[in-house]
Design a protein around this motif. Sequence first.
Motif: not given
Length: 734
Positions: A126-131, A134-135, A137-147
């Motif tokens: 939750e503390a991670t900067d998803i953006e 995502a730049t 590792a887009p897939r990882q960003g997507e999954l993290l955001e989804y969760l």
Amino acid sequence: MSSTVLKIAVNVPLSREFDYLPPKRGAPPATGCRVRVPFGRRHEIGLVLGHAADSSLPAAKIRRVDEVIDTSPVVAAAELRLIRFTSDYYHHPIGEVVSAAMPALLRQGKALHPTVEMLVITDLGEATDIETLATRAPRQGELLEYLLDAGGNGVDAERLGEELPNWRRAAKPLFDKGLIARIETRAADFDETLGCDAQTGPALNDDQRDALATLRCSDSFGAYLIDGVTGSGKTELYLTRMQDVINRGQQVLVLAPEIGLTPQLVSRLRQRLGIQPALLHSGRTDVERLTAWRAARSGAARLVVGTRSAIFTPLKNPGLIIVDEEHDHSFKQQEGLRYSARDLAIVRAKQLDIPVILGSATPTLEMLQHCRGGNYRHIRLPVRAGGARPPSVRLVDTMRSPARDGISETLATAITSHLDAGGQALVFLNRRGFAPTLICAACGHIAECGRCDSRLTVHARSRELRCHHCGAVRPLETRCGECGETVKPLGEGTQRLEEALRTRFPEKSVTRIDSDSMQQKGAMIEALDRATHGHADILVGTQMLSKGHHFPKLTLVGIVNADQGLFGTDFRSAERMAQSIVQVAGRAGRESRPGEVLIQTAFPDHPFWSTLIDGGYEKVSAEALAERELTRWPPFTRLALIRAAAHRHNDALGFLELAKNRAMRKADDSLRILGPVDAPMARKAGRYRTQLLLQSSDRQALHSLLRELRPALEEEPAARKVRWSIDVDPIELF
Ligand code: ADP
Ligand code: ZN
């Protein structure tokens, strides 16, 4: 009792129960519990059907069960009774019936209340900067955001697979970095609370009130056929009767056709009954199905709604069974255990001594004949409820008004005028694909499947030829394989119609609904939603569009290529064609605007049309019944079809010759044996297919014959070379 022998159903194609000894320690498992057993060199899941004092096998040969899976029965006595009936009536091995009656996870030996894998985001995640993530590792960003969006409870991994198909690859680094975690929890239980009150429906009209009085006569067994034109308020009647039963604290089981079980129907049930239904259909995950199954079994769900296989759902406190669109073919399973869920619904209601209501605008001749014979109550709703008028029906002679790309001038003009008046149009075709076949104009060569006796279907979008029987795919040819000349598609499929309509009505929106365009999850819901809210001006489609939908603005239905059924070889052709036409016509003018139906035909003088247009389905069905009585087809006789397929034609045919000889030795005068002959599609996926038809006016005689025949054929050495099956009450013959 150390000498107890367990009678066990094992999921193998043999018509018998198997004897096993209980485990050395502990009490023997009760009837209805699952066990793991050694079977040959494998291990299988079995179900205890009963106990015996001894076995016909020598003691040394009886093996012991490996493990008892359930401490208390998962299948209760009432469901076992239905399973036994199904196995007897369809002459199908009990182990396979048991397996078909259970949700997939139970069949695989999983716990009744299994744990599920949930994925959650950690504090670190939750503390991670998803953006930033995502730049890189887009897939990882997507999954993290989804969760992150899913919140504290996390997401069911099985569900996640549908939303983000390749999530597991992206998850790996996220696990390693500690940004997400996996937890195993017990799947949440079903809760029927909806959080809003039931809405009241319209006051019933006179016909509906009379019908309701009949339905309320008794809470014991009775079969009621609601034979009501589309929009006559059948669903309103079901709802009222369901409310009676649910208010008493009993359960209702609703069976709907695969395509008919739409979000529209489900949300109407929800709104009007004020509870959440337990849903069992192909769109649900295995865990969701098991959850619904458990809720039905425990009584936590008072409303259980599902497709064909839901007929086997256990019910703690059953009060009513409803079969919506009784005539629909999807109620009959066409492979493996070839049961009719509609017929089993009646059997089950009788076993449970509760009513069963079957509804249709186009009831099958089987049901109508039962009503005539006085076995079932025939309830008619001849007019549309809520003031909508029946649509007017007109033939378009395609000899006089030729069809261009499937659409005649008359139909095109009608589409324009209905759209101008603010209506919606539906163009119905009984087929899928762009054009059924690819034909060479020079030499007449038609593209055929190499493994089946079937023509390939042109799919223009993907530029492919596909076999709709075995699934073979090859690129669309532009030159003839025989003579090298240019080839062109013949006939109209839905894709081609869609394109023709787009060209003719460039300003209008055209939406195609058939099994090809609706393959993506959610596509159907979205398309129906657009259609319901009037955002699609023209709908093009196949049978999928004819089932139970309610499009308020739809005023015109055009039926192109209606002629196929006129000259059909199956004794059910006329019944079927009338059903499709009446069902799709029923989509027109369901609200205040009057509806119009145009049927394109090259044979406007065929007597079928005048019967249908002047007398409606009632007349068609009455005439068809009279004809069947004369010609001794069902429902006046009973059928069983034995099919055999093999790589060598002689193996298939020889096996059925053998079956025929055996049958003739046992048969009495009531029996007629037709065949063996090649199946209508004589070769499919490289196998030769043959069939033997058994027909009898005496159902008992037919069944006692099959009861002897089935195990005898299983023992035949020739059976090992063929794939064979028995189809009791077949609906596809020719
Ligand atoms: P069916 O199931 O026979 O197609 P429905 O029950 O869906 O018919 O009814 C068709 C439409 O008519 C629905 O919009 C429904 O709300 C409405 N309707 C049904 N019965 C009545 C009634 N008695 N008064 C007014 N509207 C009704
Ligand atoms: Zn094929």
